[in-house]
Design an enzyme around this catalytic site. Structure first.
Site, PDB file in Angstrom:
ATOM      1  N   ASP A 101       0.829  -1.212   0.000  1.00  0.00           N
ATOM      2  CA  ASP A 101       0.000   0.000   0.000  1.00  0.00           C
ATOM      3  C   ASP A 101       0.859   1.256   0.000  1.00  0.00           C
ATOM      4  O   ASP A 101       0.531   2.260  -0.646  1.00  0.00           O
ATOM      5  CB  ASP A 101      -0.931   0.003   1.222  1.00  0.00           C
ATOM      6  CG  ASP A 101      -1.853  -1.202   1.254  1.00  0.00           C
ATOM      7  OD1 ASP A 101      -2.294  -1.639   0.173  1.00  0.00           O
ATOM      8  OD2 ASP A 101      -2.128  -1.700   2.357  1.00  0.00           O
ATOM      9  N   HIS A 142      -5.338  -3.708   5.383  1.00  0.00           N
ATOM     10  CA  HIS A 142      -4.786  -4.036   4.067  1.00  0.00           C
ATOM     11  C   HIS A 142      -5.860  -4.650   3.169  1.00  0.00           C
ATOM     12  O   HIS A 142      -5.660  -5.700   2.567  1.00  0.00           O
ATOM     13  CB  HIS A 142      -3.603  -5.001   4.227  1.00  0.00           C
ATOM     14  CG  HIS A 142      -2.925  -5.367   2.939  1.00  0.00           C
ATOM     15  ND1 HIS A 142      -2.371  -4.429   2.083  1.00  0.00           N
ATOM     16  CD2 HIS A 142      -2.720  -6.569   2.334  1.00  0.00           C
ATOM     17  CE1 HIS A 142      -1.849  -5.041   1.026  1.00  0.00           C
ATOM     18  NE2 HIS A 142      -2.061  -6.343   1.148  1.00  0.00           N
TER      19      HIS A 142
END
Length: 350
Positions: A177, A204
């Site tokens: 990310d 996530h």
């Protein structure tokens, strides 16, 4: 559990390719990759083979592992590569390991969410961490397997069952990310993405991914529309890859790079380097119900040296975080209940 320290996030430590493959004289880390023959496992193992901090690379999977290890062993790096194949060899694979990274699991296919992978992948993580707890209980464990939001609690519960749980040594790898945030912002603003650092907090998966663009280093001026567009793309970048691969898998190459960056950061801190900071999904008392959370972390010899907590947020970022909390709560509870319910059934059978 680790309690959070709420401070403004310090600049993230960025890692260049040169540093990733540096020739440090302090190389002495033994690393195991569980799931080394898979779509993520092979490129991840390659990157770790190239990392001079790794002196022993132990590869494990249920098939093809000897071939993968032989292939990597031909690379001109001064490290030992060994292979273990099948559940009966798992103890051999883990003996003496200091860092264990787990990319094992089933990849996403078009139409699937990370959460759809839970049943099969949670069982895989449960069994692998059970072996870690029995064989190398003091090792630092990095979970790559999706869904990370649920698999990290699965790993924690298994370690607790064996009485070896150390919240400072269990990481859910969310580095992908961060890499995506840096890349998308850098591309939009004409900056070298490797020089852009953006903390990403929460979890996530989908809406649980909260990029804190107000804390971007260097500072970039973004309109509300740009922030919304970037946030949406960062949150759904994995789905973008799954669709474009059209059934051939999920994000493997970027995930392998992200995993290697996180493991490299762990190893550098383990070997005594100071000021190593990365974001990761770890034990963190965000509130009474959210006991795991991705935040910036200062790493040290024993894993997490200090949790830097939630950085200062704008009104929009606070709203994004509030939207993330219900899903994150469900993800965490699913992982915890998976192990707890199975353990009760086991006790009943006895």
């Amino acid at each position: 559990m680790l309690s959070g320290i709420y401070v403004t996030c310090k600049p993230m430590v960025m890692l260049s390719i040169q540093r990733l493959f540096s020739t440090s004289k302090r190389a002495s880390v033994k690393v195991a990759v569980l799931g080394a023959s898979g779509g993520i496992g092979q490129p991840l193992s390659l990157l770790l083979k190239l990392n001079s901090l790794v002196t022993e690379l132990s590869l494990y999977d249920i098939k093809h592992t000897p071939g993968v290890a032989a292939d990597l062993s031909h690379i001109d790096r001064n490290s030992v590569t060994k292979s273990s194949q099948g559940p009966k060899s798992l103890k051999v694979a883990l003996t003496g390991m200091e860092v264990v990274v787990i990319p094992a699991g089933v990849p996403r296919k078009p139409g699937m969410t990370r959460d759809d992978l839970f049943t099969s992948n949670a069982s895989i993580v449960r069994d692998l961490v059970d072996a870690v707890a029995k064989t190398c209980p003091k090792a630092i464990v990095a979970i790559v397997t999706n869904p990370v939001n649920s698999c990290v609690p699965v790993a924690a519960e298994m370690l607790k069952k064996h009485g070896v749980y150390n919240p400072r040594k269990l990481f859910g790898v969310t580095t992908l990310d961060l890499i995506r945030a840096s890349t998308f912002i850098g591309n939009l603003k004409g900056l070298d993405p490797s020089t852009v650092s953006v903390p990403v907090i929460g979890g996530h998966s989908g809406e649980t991914i909260v990029p804190v663009m107000s804390q971007c280093k260097p500072y970039v001026k973004l309109t509300d529309d740009e922030i919304c567009s970037l946030t949406n793309r960062i949150q759904n970048a994995g789905t973008e890859v799954v669709k474009l691969k059209a059934g051939a898998g999920s994000a493997t190459l970027a995930m392998a790079f992200a995993g290697s960056r996180m493991v490299d950061a762990i190893m550098r801190a383990f070997r005594g380097q100071s000021n190593v900071v990365e974001c990761s999904f770890v034990a963190y008392d965000y509130n009474e119900e959210i006991r795991y959370f991705a935040t910036p972390l200062l790493l040290g010899r024993n894993g997490i040296e200090k949790n830097l907590g939630v950085p200062k947020l704008t009104t929009l970022e606070k709203e994004l975080l509030e939207e993330a909390i219900p899903t994150l709560k469900k993800n965490i509870q699913k992982g915890e209940k998976f192990v707890q319910s199975e353990f009760k059934e086991f006790q009943t059978c006895k």
